[in-house]
Design a protein around this motif. Structure first.
Motif, short mmCIF file in Angstrom:
data_model
loop_
_atom_site.label_atom_id
_atom_site.label_comp_id
_atom_site.label_asym_id
_atom_site.label_seq_id
_atom_site.Cartn_x
_atom_site.Cartn_y
_atom_site.Cartn_z
N GLN A 15 85.84 67.96 -2.28
CA GLN A 15 86.85 68.97 -1.95
C GLN A 15 86.62 70.27 -2.71
O GLN A 15 86.90 71.35 -2.22
CB GLN A 15 88.25 68.40 -2.20
CG GLN A 15 88.58 67.29 -1.21
CD GLN A 15 89.98 66.72 -1.39
OE1 GLN A 15 90.90 67.43 -1.77
NE2 GLN A 15 90.14 65.44 -1.11
N SER A 16 86.08 70.17 -3.92
CA SER A 16 85.81 71.38 -4.72
C SER A 16 84.54 72.08 -4.24
O SER A 16 84.26 73.20 -4.65
CB SER A 16 85.62 70.99 -6.18
OG SER A 16 84.40 70.26 -6.32
N GLU A 38 85.76 64.78 -7.65
CA GLU A 38 86.76 64.92 -8.70
C GLU A 38 87.99 64.13 -8.30
O GLU A 38 87.98 63.41 -7.30
CB GLU A 38 87.05 66.41 -8.94
CG GLU A 38 85.82 67.12 -9.50
CD GLU A 38 86.04 68.59 -9.79
OE1 GLU A 38 87.18 69.06 -9.63
OE2 GLU A 38 85.05 69.23 -10.18
N ALA A 39 89.06 64.31 -9.09
CA ALA A 39 90.25 63.44 -8.91
C ALA A 39 90.75 63.39 -7.46
O ALA A 39 91.12 62.32 -6.96
CB ALA A 39 91.35 63.90 -9.85
N ALA A 40 90.77 64.54 -6.75
CA ALA A 40 91.30 64.55 -5.38
C ALA A 40 90.44 63.69 -4.45
O ALA A 40 90.96 63.00 -3.56
CB ALA A 40 91.36 65.99 -4.86
N ASP A 41 89.13 63.73 -4.65
CA ASP A 41 88.22 62.91 -3.82
C ASP A 41 88.40 61.43 -4.15
O ASP A 41 88.36 60.58 -3.27
CB ASP A 41 86.76 63.31 -4.08
CG ASP A 41 86.53 64.80 -3.94
OD1 ASP A 41 86.66 65.29 -2.81
OD2 ASP A 41 86.28 65.46 -4.96
N ASP A 43 91.08 60.07 -5.24
CA ASP A 43 92.37 59.65 -4.66
C ASP A 43 92.19 59.33 -3.17
O ASP A 43 92.70 58.31 -2.68
CB ASP A 43 93.40 60.77 -4.87
CG ASP A 43 94.78 60.34 -4.42
OD1 ASP A 43 95.23 59.26 -4.84
OD2 ASP A 43 95.39 61.07 -3.61
N ALA A 44 91.45 60.18 -2.46
CA ALA A 44 91.23 59.93 -1.02
C ALA A 44 90.47 58.62 -0.82
O ALA A 44 90.78 57.84 0.09
CB ALA A 44 90.45 61.10 -0.42
N LYS A 47 92.77 55.67 -1.58
CA LYS A 47 93.76 55.52 -0.49
C LYS A 47 93.11 54.84 0.72
O LYS A 47 93.73 53.98 1.37
CB LYS A 47 94.33 56.88 -0.10
CG LYS A 47 95.35 57.40 -1.10
CD LYS A 47 96.30 58.41 -0.44
CE LYS A 47 97.49 58.68 -1.37
NZ LYS A 47 97.31 59.87 -2.20
N HIS A 220 93.51 55.20 -11.64
CA HIS A 220 94.27 55.25 -10.39
C HIS A 220 95.19 54.02 -10.26
O HIS A 220 94.74 52.89 -10.38
CB HIS A 220 93.32 55.31 -9.19
CG HIS A 220 93.98 55.85 -7.96
ND1 HIS A 220 94.97 55.17 -7.30
CD2 HIS A 220 93.83 57.03 -7.31
CE1 HIS A 220 95.38 55.90 -6.28
NE2 HIS A 220 94.71 57.04 -6.27
#
Ligand code: NDP
Length: 497
Positions: A15-16, A38-41, A43-44, A47, A220
């Motif tokens: 995402q970055s 990073e953290a957002a990836d 998390d995806a 999920k 997570h």
């Protein structure tokens, strides 16, 4: 070559937008780039794994159904052995024949766990005997849930297989984070698994740095189990992350494995196994027998023979024919190993041969390095070097050898060599290690447990023990009697007298 993240069955950019250079350790050239998650990836990816687990597309299958896909993955790897082996050499530096073994072993690991996955179906239907025959109790094994697996760079695809194959066999879904230093074959595994029929979201693969990708994975809340192979320092940090949510955890943290050679051993055989035990895979092996204890009656002779053979080893680019020792994996590992060799010299150990290999002019090459007369309290005797560096020390009795061998904070593997079988058995039992080899060093079998005592880790990989890492054990108890249970009535009667 893949460069994106594999999340929910799709190849996506971080995402970055961040990318990491892939460097060939033989040429020091940048040969590719991979996404920096990073953290957002993360998390995806978690999920996706959680949704897949909850949907039951994989966890709800029978073991036999999962086995079909696991075997497809194994044959998918086999079909691409040469290509994957060459990627491994480019990424890690190891000699091509050794890379081919890794790929074959990775395929064998998927074949093996396909078999164990099938066996799970039958196991869940068995009753166990309990002390009150009005009840029937059954024990079923269920997948532990969503797994976060973090692996190192020394056996890239093989370490992925050691975690992915048993986790998938158990019915888990997962997020795999390979070392960013050697992620190329792990990414190809995503492609192979998808073509093999693995449902989307079951296996997600994210590349990135330890602190920015590994750490958020370990923290997570939707991860049920963490499986890690790497250093003690990072393992300890991961254990702290796991503690917060009481996550299930298994750790394989390397070692400083001893090899005890008694005076009645065949010196040629001893030299051959010592060489294999420390110089294969450039010594970047968690179970490398890096502390060699030799009975004083043959000590000097063995050191001289070892030096002669070590000097014959062909060093070079792992792609080149005849090379037995490739470069270390990267600049930081190269600097670390050379730093420890310098420490050994400062500490007064006898440097028989080795050190930096500069003949090639580029690449992270370290020559086979032998230290003799190493002090048991020195840094090089106690610390994992993770390079082609062996430390030798003489001993004069069995009890002294066992004491010195066990004097380590690690306990992954150990080896003993003697023509006296009874002595080998005695010493094998006395050694505090999860794996003990008699008259050999390093053979590893997918059927046999792998893991260590002390700071070498928690739990066992491989074999049925490796599958258990990814299973919960549930008892289902049924009351089979039609008559009243009677406990409450009896209590009431007792109390009223
Ligand atoms: P690490 O233990 O740091 O790395 C192993 C894996 O953990 C890598 O995927 C790494 O990612 C990841 N990681 C690093 N930091 C974190 C974190 N905070 N949270 C979650 N994951 C993390 O080993 P190194 O590569 O730094 O090697 C250092 C030493 O470790 C070696 O010299 C050797 O002694 C030992 N080692 C032992 C191995 C074994 O088989 N037991 C294997 C490899 C190393 P990233 O690569 O991005 O840092």
């Amino acid at each position: 070559m893949k460069s994106e993240l594999f999340i929910n069955g799709a190849w996506v950019a971080a995402q970055s937008g961040g990318m990491i250079d892939v460097i060939d350790p033989a040429s020091e050239q940048v040969v590719h780039q991979i996404a920096s998650a990073e953290a957002a990836d993360i998390d995806a990816a978690v999920k996706a794994a959680k949704s897949a687990f909850d949907a039951g597309t994989w966890s709800g299958m029978t073991g036999a159904e999962r086995a079909i896909v696991l075997r497809n993955i194994a044959t998918g790897i086999e079909a691409r052995t040469e290509e994957l082996a060459r990627l491994e050499v480019l990424d890690n530096g190891k000699p091509l024949p050794e890379a081919r073994w890794d790929i074959e072993d990775a395929a064998a690991c998927f074949h093996f766990y396909a078999g164990l996955s099938e066996e799970l179906d039958a196991e869940g239907a068995q009753n166990i005997t309990v002390s009150d025959d009005r009840f029937t109790t059954r024990v079923v094994k269920e997948p532990v849930g969503v797994v976060g697996a973090i692996i190192p760079w020394n056996f890239p695809l093989l370490m992925a297989a050691w975690k992915v194959a048993p986790a998938l066999a158990a019915g888990c879904t997962m997020v795999l984070k390979p070392s960013e230093v050697t992620a190329l074959t792990a990414l190809e595994l995503g492609d192979i698994a998808q073509k093999a029929g693995l449902p989307d979201g079951v296996l997600n693969i994210v590349t990135g740095f330890g602190p920015s990708a590994g750490q958020p994975l370990t923290e997570h809340p939707d991860i049920d189990k963490l499986a890690f192979t790497g250093s003690v320092t990072t393992g300890s940090r991961i254990m702290q992350s796991a503690a917060k949510d009481i996550k299930n955890l298994s750790l394989e943290l390397g070692g400083k494995s001893p090899f005890v050679v008694f005076g009645d051993s065949d010196i040629e055989q001893a030299v051959e196994w010592i060489m294999f035990g420390i110089f294969w895979n450039q010594g970047e092996v968690c179970s490398a027998t890096s502390r060699v204890l030799v009975e004083d009656t043959i000590y000097e002779k063995l050191v001289a023979r070892l030096e002669l053979e070590a000097r014959k080893i062909t060093i070079g680019d792992g792609m080149d024919e005849g090379v037995l020792l490739g470069p270390l994996v990267n600049k930081s590992q190269y600097d670390k190993v050379l730093g420890l060799i310098a420490t050994g010299v400062e500490e007064g150990a006898r440097l028989v041969c080795g050190g930096a290999h500069t003949d090639i002019g580029k690449g992270y090459f370290v020559a086979p390095t032998i230290f003799a007369d190493v002090d048991e309290n020195s840094v090089i005797w106690q610390e994992e070097i993770f390079g082609p560096v062996v430390c030798l020390k003489p001993f004069s009795s069995e009890s002294e050898a066992v004491r010195l061998a066990n004097d380590s904070e690690y306990g992954l593997a150990a080896a003993v060599m003697s023509k006296d079988d009874a002595r080998c058995e005695r010493v094998a039992h006395a050694l505090r290690a999860g794996i003990v080899w008699i008259n050999c060093s390093q053979p590893t079998f997918v059927e046999a447990p792998w893991g260590g005592y002390k700071k070498s880790g928690i739990g066992r990989e491989l074999g049925k023990w490796g599958l258990n890492n990814y299973l919960e054990t549930k008892q289902i108890t049924r009351f089979d009697d039609n008559s009243p249970w009677g406990w409450y009535l009896k209590q009431a009667e007792d109390q009223t007298g």
